[in-house]
Enzyme design. Structure first.
Site, PDB file in Angstrom:
ATOM      1  N   ASP A 297     -21.079   2.457 -23.517  1.00  0.00           N
ATOM      2  CA  ASP A 297     -20.653   3.651 -22.818  1.00  0.00           C
ATOM      3  C   ASP A 297     -21.313   3.707 -21.436  1.00  0.00           C
ATOM      4  OD1 ASP A 297     -19.162   6.185 -22.977  1.00  0.00           O
ATOM      5  OD2 ASP A 297     -21.132   7.114 -22.836  1.00  0.00           O
ATOM      6  N   GLU A 344     -17.210   0.127 -20.952  1.00  0.00           N
ATOM      7  CA  GLU A 344     -16.535   1.384 -20.603  1.00  0.00           C
ATOM      8  C   GLU A 344     -16.631   1.506 -19.085  1.00  0.00           C
ATOM      9  OE1 GLU A 344     -16.166   4.688 -18.885  1.00  0.00           O
ATOM     10  OE2 GLU A 344     -18.104   5.088 -19.839  1.00  0.00           O
ATOM     11  N   ASP A 397     -13.028  11.483 -24.920  1.00  0.00           N
ATOM     12  CA  ASP A 397     -13.328  12.414 -23.831  1.00  0.00           C
ATOM     13  C   ASP A 397     -12.075  13.029 -23.211  1.00  0.00           C
ATOM     14  OD1 ASP A 397     -16.111  12.324 -23.872  1.00  0.00           O
ATOM     15  OD2 ASP A 397     -16.212  10.576 -22.574  1.00  0.00           O
TER      16      ASP A 397
END
Length: 500
Positions: A297, A344, A397
């Site tokens: 991430d 990511e 998200d």
């Protein structure tokens, strides 16, 4: 695994169960069977780390980068292993069906875990070879983990920087004294991690049998009030009092006009370099012990990170600072060999980040909800996709596709979408349109959030990064995943050449 394939994004917490939160019980095995029936090769999950109700239950802001979340331990499996009896499960609270009530789940499950631990002790299992082997093998993180949570309980939940100085600064004699005093509590926390690992390994074993690849998730940062910061204060940017000097976040972007102020302490990359990144190697080792591959991430934070003075109230007044990314990955490659990572790379991605990804051969992400701005040159648009990518209709998200189309997509975006589809998009079918785009993309892997597979509205969104409360709660109603939906996904997957 870079063959043409697809999978579903489904948080463990969102799976159905009788006990208020998804767990490693029967419904997880049913979900794995569903993946197999639908010809899906991937199950992408959110981090399995411990969550904290005091900071919104985010799995991306955990008090431990290593420990598993005990809330995922299945009561049914504890009964199967004779650590509980069926009567212990006879009167659960009235858990809500559509969302997780973390406080209620935690309170009830802790009572079960304490009973299971007493039975574990009574049966002499704490001396079993398997448990002792687990404690020895995982000792590089496990003892500090158990010690931290035991101290925290004795301190009534206070953050570590408010503990008495001998404990706060980890004076060896005081840690030994406390370990002797709280031996049972420490053993209890090790027991929970042992059970967590046993149950998760059983799930992974079934996944391996069925050819399902687990794509895990590793947040780049850890919570300030965490085992990691307390036990490795030298590798974080802290002042003499142990307070963060600057904190994490991202500048203004698609998600927020004032950026995102995450507030995590930043790494002292100079100190990490001096240790040959030993803490990161331990962390990656642990992640690969739990997952088949790992999505990193906020990957760009390994190249350059947004540093915000700790006194700021938003993320606007930060600055980019470069990290020793080449030294970092040279060391990681030397230690682990292949790099089973997904980067990511959403948000503000600069040329230096792209160069690092290309040099390492790391696949990035493509999100279709983002593809209709700056058309047709937008890199997320299907006609611009490359093979070494993972394409998503949306992520945890994002809003759901239906919620995005209904509440966020502009008239211009809807106009472009209608021209791209060759017809007027309908709210009832928009999720199917984007699923088809994802599956028929040339990207090697396509990942569909379960909420989009079901065509759910914005109420089923998992996380809104601009909100501190109300996230990470959505739960799946098992009746929604009908045979027709699974059959349709299977047919599309075969047609798209992703079922080999």
């Amino acid at each position: 695994m870079k063959i043409r394939s697809s999978g579903l994004l489904m948080a463990l917490s969102s799976l159905p169960s009788k006990w208020g939160i998804g767990d490693f019980g029967p419904e997880t095995y049913s979900f794995v069977e569903l993946l197999e029936r639908a010809c899906q090769k991937y199950w992408q999950i959110l981090p399995l780390t411990v969550t904290d109700t005091a900071i919104g239950n985010s799995p991306y802001n955990s008090p431990s980068a290593f420990g598993g979340n005990p809330l995922y331990i299945s009561p049914e499996v504890l009964v199967e292993h004779d650590l509980l009896i069926q009567e212990d499960l006879a009167a659960p609270p009235d858990f809500p069906k559509e969302e997780v009530n973390y406080d209620l789940v935690g309170k009830w499950k802790r009572k079960l875990f304490q009973k299971a631990f007493l039975n574990f002790r009574k049966n002499g299992l704490h001396g079993s070879e398997d448990f002792l082997h687990f404690c020895s093998e995982q000792n590089y993180w496990l003892h500090d983990f158990a010690l931290f949570f035991s101290i925290k309980e004795h301190m009534k939940g206070r953050a570590w920087n408010h503990w008495p100085e001998p404990l706060r600064t980890r004076q060896e004699q005081e840690l030994i004294r406390f370990s002797d005093l709280a031996g049972e509590e420490i053993l209890y926390h090790k027991f929970l991690q042992y059970i967590f690992y046993q149950q998760w390994e059983s799930v992974r074993s079934i996944c391996r049998e069925k050819g399902i690849h687990i794509l895990g998730d590793m947040p780049i940062y850890v919570s300030y009030d965490s085992v990691d910061v307390w036990s490795h204060q030298d590798i974080f940017q802290l002042d003499r009092k142990g307070d963060p000097i600057e904190v994490s976040g991202v500048p203004p972007d698609y998600f927020s006009e004032t950026g995102q102020l995450w507030g995590n302490p930043l790494y002292d990359w100079g100190k990490l370099l001096q240790t040959d990144f030993s803490w990161w190697k331990d962390r990656i080792h642990r992640a690969l012990d739990l997952y088949d591959s790992v999505r990193i991430d906020h990957f760009r934070g390994l190249v350059a990170y947004w540093a915000i003075p700790s006194r700021e109230v938003n993320a606007v007044r930060g600055k980019w600072i470069h990290a020793p990314v080449h030294e970092f990955f040279d060391s990681i490659k030397k230690h682990f060999g292949d790099l089973p990572f997904v980067a990511e790379d959403l948000g503000i991605i600069t040329d230096d980040v792209r160069e690092v990804m290309e040099g390492l051969g790391l696949p990035g992400m493509l999100v279709l909800q983002f593809c209709f701005e700056n058309f047709p040159s937008n890199p997320y648009a299907p006609h611009n996709h490359g093979t070494n990518r993972l394409v998503y209709t949306g992520t945890h998200d994002n809003n759901t596709v239906k919620g995005w189309f209904e509440n966020e997509a502009s008239l211009e975006v809807k106009h472009i979408l209608s021209r791209y589809l060759g017809r007027q998009p309908l709210l009832e079918e928009i999720h199917l349109d984007l699923i088809r785009m994802a599956l028929f993309s040339v990207a090697d892997r396509a990942i569909i959030p379960v909420q989009d597979l079901l065509g759910l509205g914005g109420w089923a969104r998992m996380n809104n990064p601009s909100l501190r409360e109300g996230n990470w709660k959505w739960r799946l109603d098992r009746d929604l995943l009908t045979d027709n939906i699974i059959a349709n996904l299977r047919d599309l997957t075969i047609l798209a050449g992703r079922a080999t």
